[in-house]
Design an enzyme around this catalytic site. Structure first.
Site, PDB file in Angstrom:
ATOM      1  N   ASN A 101      42.141  62.861 133.366  1.00 48.31           N
ATOM      2  CA  ASN A 101      40.850  62.487 132.785  1.00 48.31           C
ATOM      3  C   ASN A 101      39.918  61.953 133.879  1.00 48.31           C
ATOM      4  OD1 ASN A 101      41.668  59.880 133.277  1.00 48.31           O
ATOM      5  ND2 ASN A 101      42.081  59.380 131.144  1.00 48.31           N
TER       6      ASN A 101
ATOM      7  N   SER B  13      38.684  70.364 130.436  1.00 48.61           N
ATOM      8  CA  SER B  13      38.850  71.813 130.455  1.00 48.61           C
ATOM      9  C   SER B  13      37.629  72.561 129.918  1.00 48.61           C
ATOM     10  CB  SER B  13      40.056  72.125 129.590  1.00 48.61           C
ATOM     11  OG  SER B  13      40.787  73.120 130.187  1.00 48.61           O
TER      12      SER B  13
ATOM     13  N   HIS C 136      41.492  70.240 123.582  1.00 45.78           N
ATOM     14  CA  HIS C 136      41.984  69.459 124.723  1.00 45.78           C
ATOM     15  C   HIS C 136      41.444  68.036 124.714  1.00 45.78           C
ATOM     16  CE1 HIS C 136      44.273  71.923 127.466  1.00 45.78           C
ATOM     17  NE2 HIS C 136      43.461  72.935 127.282  1.00 45.78           N
TER      18      HIS C 136
ATOM     19  N   HIS D  67      37.475  71.288 181.997  1.00 41.52           N
ATOM     20  CA  HIS D  67      37.947  72.441 181.225  1.00 41.52           C
ATOM     21  C   HIS D  67      37.955  73.687 182.121  1.00 41.52           C
ATOM     22  CE1 HIS D  67      37.517  69.987 177.670  1.00 41.52           C
ATOM     23  NE2 HIS D  67      37.878  70.985 176.866  1.00 41.52           N
TER      24      HIS D  67
ATOM     25  N   GLN E   6      45.830  53.947 138.524  1.00 40.33           N
ATOM     26  CA  GLN E   6      46.918  53.200 139.182  1.00 40.33           C
ATOM     27  C   GLN E   6      48.003  54.146 139.707  1.00 40.33           C
ATOM     28  OE1 GLN E   6      45.783  52.753 136.161  1.00 40.33           O
ATOM     29  NE2 GLN E   6      47.359  52.687 134.598  1.00 40.33           N
TER      30      GLN E   6
ATOM     31  N   TYR F 294      50.415  64.827 139.519  1.00 40.45           N
ATOM     32  CA  TYR F 294      50.027  64.039 138.355  1.00 40.45           C
ATOM     33  C   TYR F 294      50.063  64.934 137.122  1.00 40.45           C
ATOM     34  CZ  TYR F 294      47.766  60.825 135.219  1.00 40.45           C
ATOM     35  OH  TYR F 294      47.536  59.991 134.147  1.00 40.45           O
TER      36      TYR F 294
ATOM     37  N   ASP G 111      47.889  79.109 130.280  1.00 39.73           N
ATOM     38  CA  ASP G 111      48.161  77.669 130.231  1.00 39.73           C
ATOM     39  C   ASP G 111      49.662  77.405 130.303  1.00 39.73           C
ATOM     40  OD1 ASP G 111      45.554  76.883 130.002  1.00 39.73           O
ATOM     41  OD2 ASP G 111      45.570  76.644 127.831  1.00 39.73           O
TER      42      ASP G 111
ATOM     43  N   GLU H  18      35.869  77.192 134.736  1.00 35.03           N
ATOM     44  CA  GLU H  18      37.291  77.014 135.061  1.00 35.03           C
ATOM     45  C   GLU H  18      38.075  78.245 134.569  1.00 35.03           C
ATOM     46  OE1 GLU H  18      39.193  74.214 132.538  1.00 35.03           O
ATOM     47  OE2 GLU H  18      40.967  74.041 133.802  1.00 35.03           O
ATOM     48  N   HIS H  19      37.896  78.582 133.283  1.00 36.66           N
ATOM     49  CA  HIS H  19      38.516  79.783 132.707  1.00 36.66           C
ATOM     50  C   HIS H  19      37.416  80.769 132.327  1.00 36.66           C
ATOM     51  CE1 HIS H  19      41.288  76.447 131.365  1.00 36.66           C
ATOM     52  NE2 HIS H  19      42.154  77.233 131.972  1.00 36.66           N
TER      53      HIS H  19
ATOM     54  N   GLN I 167      40.247  75.719 123.335  1.00 34.94           N
ATOM     55  CA  GLN I 167      39.717  74.948 124.459  1.00 34.94           C
ATOM     56  C   GLN I 167      39.233  73.589 123.977  1.00 34.94           C
ATOM     57  OE1 GLN I 167      39.778  74.768 128.177  1.00 34.94           O
ATOM     58  NE2 GLN I 167      40.238  76.700 127.210  1.00 34.94           N
TER      59      GLN I 167
ATOM     60  N   GLU J 267      28.634  73.754 178.860  1.00 33.96           N
ATOM     61  CA  GLU J 267      28.796  72.565 177.997  1.00 33.96           C
ATOM     62  C   GLU J 267      28.951  71.295 178.831  1.00 33.96           C
ATOM     63  OE1 GLU J 267      31.825  72.916 174.998  1.00 33.96           O
ATOM     64  OE2 GLU J 267      30.701  74.429 173.880  1.00 33.96           O
TER      65      GLU J 267
HETATM   66  P1  NAD Z   1      45.444  61.232 131.536  1.00 36.00           P
HETATM   67  O1  NAD Z   1      46.892  61.106 131.860  1.00 36.00           O
HETATM   68  O2  NAD Z   1      44.580  61.941 132.493  1.00 36.00           O
HETATM   69  O3  NAD Z   1      44.850  59.752 131.386  1.00 36.00           O
HETATM   70  C1  NAD Z   1      45.548  58.722 130.772  1.00 36.00           C
HETATM   71  C2  NAD Z   1      45.409  57.478 131.636  1.00 36.00           C
HETATM   72  O4  NAD Z   1      44.039  57.097 131.751  1.00 36.00           O
HETATM   73  C3  NAD Z   1      46.121  56.271 131.065  1.00 36.00           C
HETATM   74  O5  NAD Z   1      47.424  56.213 131.563  1.00 36.00           O
HETATM   75  C4  NAD Z   1      45.288  55.108 131.583  1.00 36.00           C
HETATM   76  O6  NAD Z   1      45.891  54.534 132.691  1.00 36.00           O
HETATM   77  C5  NAD Z   1      43.968  55.702 131.978  1.00 36.00           C
HETATM   78  N1  NAD Z   1      42.900  55.109 131.167  1.00 36.00           N
HETATM   79  C6  NAD Z   1      42.648  55.359 129.861  1.00 36.00           C
HETATM   80  N2  NAD Z   1      41.594  54.600 129.455  1.00 36.00           N
HETATM   81  C7  NAD Z   1      41.211  53.853 130.518  1.00 36.00           C
HETATM   82  C8  NAD Z   1      40.178  52.893 130.737  1.00 36.00           C
HETATM   83  N3  NAD Z   1      39.344  52.533 129.770  1.00 36.00           N
HETATM   84  N4  NAD Z   1      40.055  52.350 131.961  1.00 36.00           N
HETATM   85  C9  NAD Z   1      40.878  52.716 132.974  1.00 36.00           C
HETATM   86  N5  NAD Z   1      41.881  53.620 132.819  1.00 36.00           N
HETATM   87  C10 NAD Z   1      42.029  54.188 131.610  1.00 36.00           C
HETATM   88  O7  NAD Z   1      45.377  61.872 130.070  1.00 36.00           O
HETATM   89  P2  NAD Z   1      44.156  62.311 129.133  1.00 36.00           P
HETATM   90  O8  NAD Z   1      43.226  61.154 128.915  1.00 36.00           O
HETATM   91  O9  NAD Z   1      44.779  62.941 127.946  1.00 36.00           O
HETATM   92  O10 NAD Z   1      43.352  63.405 129.941  1.00 36.00           O
HETATM   93  C11 NAD Z   1      43.916  64.627 130.360  1.00 36.00           C
HETATM   94  C12 NAD Z   1      42.788  65.516 130.869  1.00 36.00           C
HETATM   95  O11 NAD Z   1      43.309  66.529 131.715  1.00 36.00           O
HETATM   96  C13 NAD Z   1      42.010  66.232 129.760  1.00 36.00           C
HETATM   97  O12 NAD Z   1      40.627  66.093 130.027  1.00 36.00           O
HETATM   98  C14 NAD Z   1      42.417  67.699 129.916  1.00 36.00           C
HETATM   99  O13 NAD Z   1      41.394  68.607 129.534  1.00 36.00           O
HETATM  100  C15 NAD Z   1      42.632  67.739 131.408  1.00 36.00           C
HETATM  101  N6  NAD Z   1      43.447  68.853 131.860  1.00 36.00           N
HETATM  102  C16 NAD Z   1      42.871  69.614 132.818  1.00 36.00           C
HETATM  103  C17 NAD Z   1      43.571  70.677 133.359  1.00 36.00           C
HETATM  104  C18 NAD Z   1      42.923  71.450 134.482  1.00 36.00           C
HETATM  105  O14 NAD Z   1      43.590  72.228 135.155  1.00 36.00           O
HETATM  106  N7  NAD Z   1      41.642  71.279 134.751  1.00 36.00           N
HETATM  107  C19 NAD Z   1      44.878  70.962 132.911  1.00 36.00           C
HETATM  108  C20 NAD Z   1      45.465  70.128 131.916  1.00 36.00           C
HETATM  109  C21 NAD Z   1      44.731  69.060 131.410  1.00 36.00           C
END
Ligand code: NAD
Length: 433
Positions: free
Chosen positions: A214, A237, A262, A419, A191, A129, A360, A326-327, A259, A414
């Site tokens: 997210n 993050s 993000h 066995h 989804q 993903y 990153d 995390e970092h 940071q 046992e």
């Molecule tokens: P994302 O792709 O994770 O989420 C977008 C998707 O969320 C949309 O396609 C939609 O389907 C869904 N969505 C949005 N609102 C919704 C709702 N109300 N109900 C249901 N589904 C909903 O993208 P993002 O939102 O930009 O988040 C990316 C996250 O990833 C950030 O928090 C970032 O910090 C994190 N990240 C973490 C790392 C790590 O290694 N920990 C690395 C890169 C990014």
């Protein structure tokens, strides 16, 4: 005006400490919504994907799979310089993960006639993903697909959300090509995770799903573990910086801002043994927050941020181990002193010239890392996430003789008579007589 927590460690209240350590993942708040999406994807397949893509990503898609033509167009729309940078990051990531590869097979002789070993086998299929909501993450495609390919995974697919015009950022598509993904699907959120976990008419079911996202993505990953393996929860993050008076305040502040851009939920903490540095970083963060491009996200995120003054470096380390960032950035005059004592951290960055953004994108280490304190128990994405191990034994009759009495005694205790008999048959015993 941005208000960060700015306090001596001894003055941080129990409630403030709890808030910092628990960092409220928000997973519970979305669990019901996500569960409904997953159940629809499981029963209705592509029809549910179309419905939720229209609802959450605001686009009606006839086809989710990115065509070869779209991939080629994306590649040709990118400047040769940018493509070179993408390839150079990919090469570093490949080299670092190749260095992690285990021996495909090894054996040891425990004692005469008792040979034990281990065989490494890559997983058959993996879904990666790559987030695409607030920002695009072509770098995440490299970080997830390349280790899978290095490990030898047969089928690697990518899901990433479509933009409102139905397209995907060309650099994300180019990264999929450069990293060697087999298929790319325009699917985001819960989804996408459901599609890869259960399989639909167009999306193949995979054995394991990796990659950050997210709170909807993370909740979905936590809910599909009955049908597919996942890497670990990787959500908003976070960075924790341990610094002493030798650190550069401007550099430390710029890492906090980086940071914070993000996500409004990202979290940055500086813990330092120096009052002077704490003051300087605080001032600098406030200035940089006004000037930075994603100022509104940064300011929202800085509400979670903290600058904490500890009495000693040992106290800083103690806090960091509790927080399990995390970092972790270590900006002190004797970094090895700190490194030796660190127990919980997803990825460690040492010195003024190892800022988080280099990991990153381009140094080669993986940026998919456990957040929210999960670094206490999970490792960041690495080659082992794509490999399983089978233990092997090859034992001769005399080798078995040397283990015989121990096995029989333990099996009988046992209550597992068969066995014990399975051992005895090797030495003349006939269970049927
Ligand atoms: P994302 O792709 O994770 O989420 C977008 C998707 O969320 C949309 O396609 C939609 O389907 C869904 N969505 C949005 N609102 C919704 C709702 N109300 N109900 C249901 N589904 C909903 O993208 P993002 O939102 O930009 O988040 C990316 C996250 O990833 C950030 O928090 C970032 O910090 C994190 N990240 C973490 C790392 C790590 O290694 N920990 C690395 C890169 C990014």
């Amino acid at each position: 005006m941005v208000m960060m927590l700015f306090k001596k460690l001894s003055d941080v209240s129990e409630a403030e400490m709890q808030k910092l350590l628990s960092r409220g993942s928000g997973l519970e708040d979305v669990a019901k919504t996500v569960s409904a999406v997953l159940s629809d994807v499981r029963t209705k397949g592509d029809a549910a994907l179309r419905e939720y893509t229209a609802k959450f990503d605001k686009v009606e898609l006839a086809n989710f799979e990115v065509s070869e033509e779209e991939l080629q167009q994306a590649l040709s729309s990118i400047s040769p310089e940018l493509l070179d940078h993408l390839k150079s990051a990919a090469a570093n990531i490949r080299a670092f993960h190749e260095a992690q590869l285990p021996e495909a097979i090894w054996f040891m002789e425990l004692k005469p006639g008792v040979v034990l070993g281990q065989k490494a086998t890559p997983l058959e299929s993996v879904g990666a993903y790559a987030p695409g909501g607030r920002a695009s993450y072509p770098s995440t495609v490299l970080m997830t697909v390349i280790p899978a390919r290095v490990a030898g995974v047969e089928q690697v697919i990518v899901c990433t959300p479509p933009r409102p015009d139905g397209s995907v950022h060309p650099l994300t598509l180019a990264a999929s090509k450069v990293a060697g993904a087999d298929k790319v699907f325009k699917l985001g959120g819960a989804q996408a995770i459901g599609a890869m976990a259960y399989g639909t008419e167009t999306v193949p079911k995979v054995d394991k799903i990796v990659g950050p996202g997210n709170v909807f993505v993370t909740s979905a990953k936590m809910q599909i573990r009955d049908v597919a393996e996942i890497d670990f929860p990787a959500g908003p993050s976070e960075v924790l910086i341990i610094a002493d008076e030798s650190a550069d305040a401007v550099m430390a502040a710029s890492d906090i801002i980086a940071q914070a851009e993000h996500d409004p939920n990202s979290l940055s903490i500086l813990i330092t043994s120096s009052d002077t540095l704490a003051e300087a970083v605080n001032k600098e963060v406030l200035v940089q927050a006004e000037k930075t491009a994603r100022s509104s996200i940064v300011k929202a995120s800085l509400k979670n941020a903290a600058i904490i003054i500890a009495d000693s470096l040992e106290q800083c380390i103690g806090f960091s181990n509790k927080f399990a960032p995390e970092h972790l950035e270590i900006m002190v005059s004797d970094p090895d002193f700190v490194l030796d004592r660190i127990k919980n951290a997803g990825s460690i960055f040492i010195g003024n010239y190892s800022p988080v953004p280099v990991g990153d994108y381009a140094s080669g280490t993986n940026h998919v890392l456990p957040t929210s304190g999960y670094a206490r128990v999970y490792s960041g994405l690495n080659i082992n996430h794509f490999i399983k191990y089978s233990s092997i034994q090859r034992i001769s009759k005399s080798g078995l003789e040397s283990l015989k009495e121990t096995v029989i005694a333990l099996a009988e205790e046992e209550g597992l008579q068969a066995h014990a008999d399975a051992i005895r048959t090797r030495f003349g015993y006939k269970p049927s007589k």
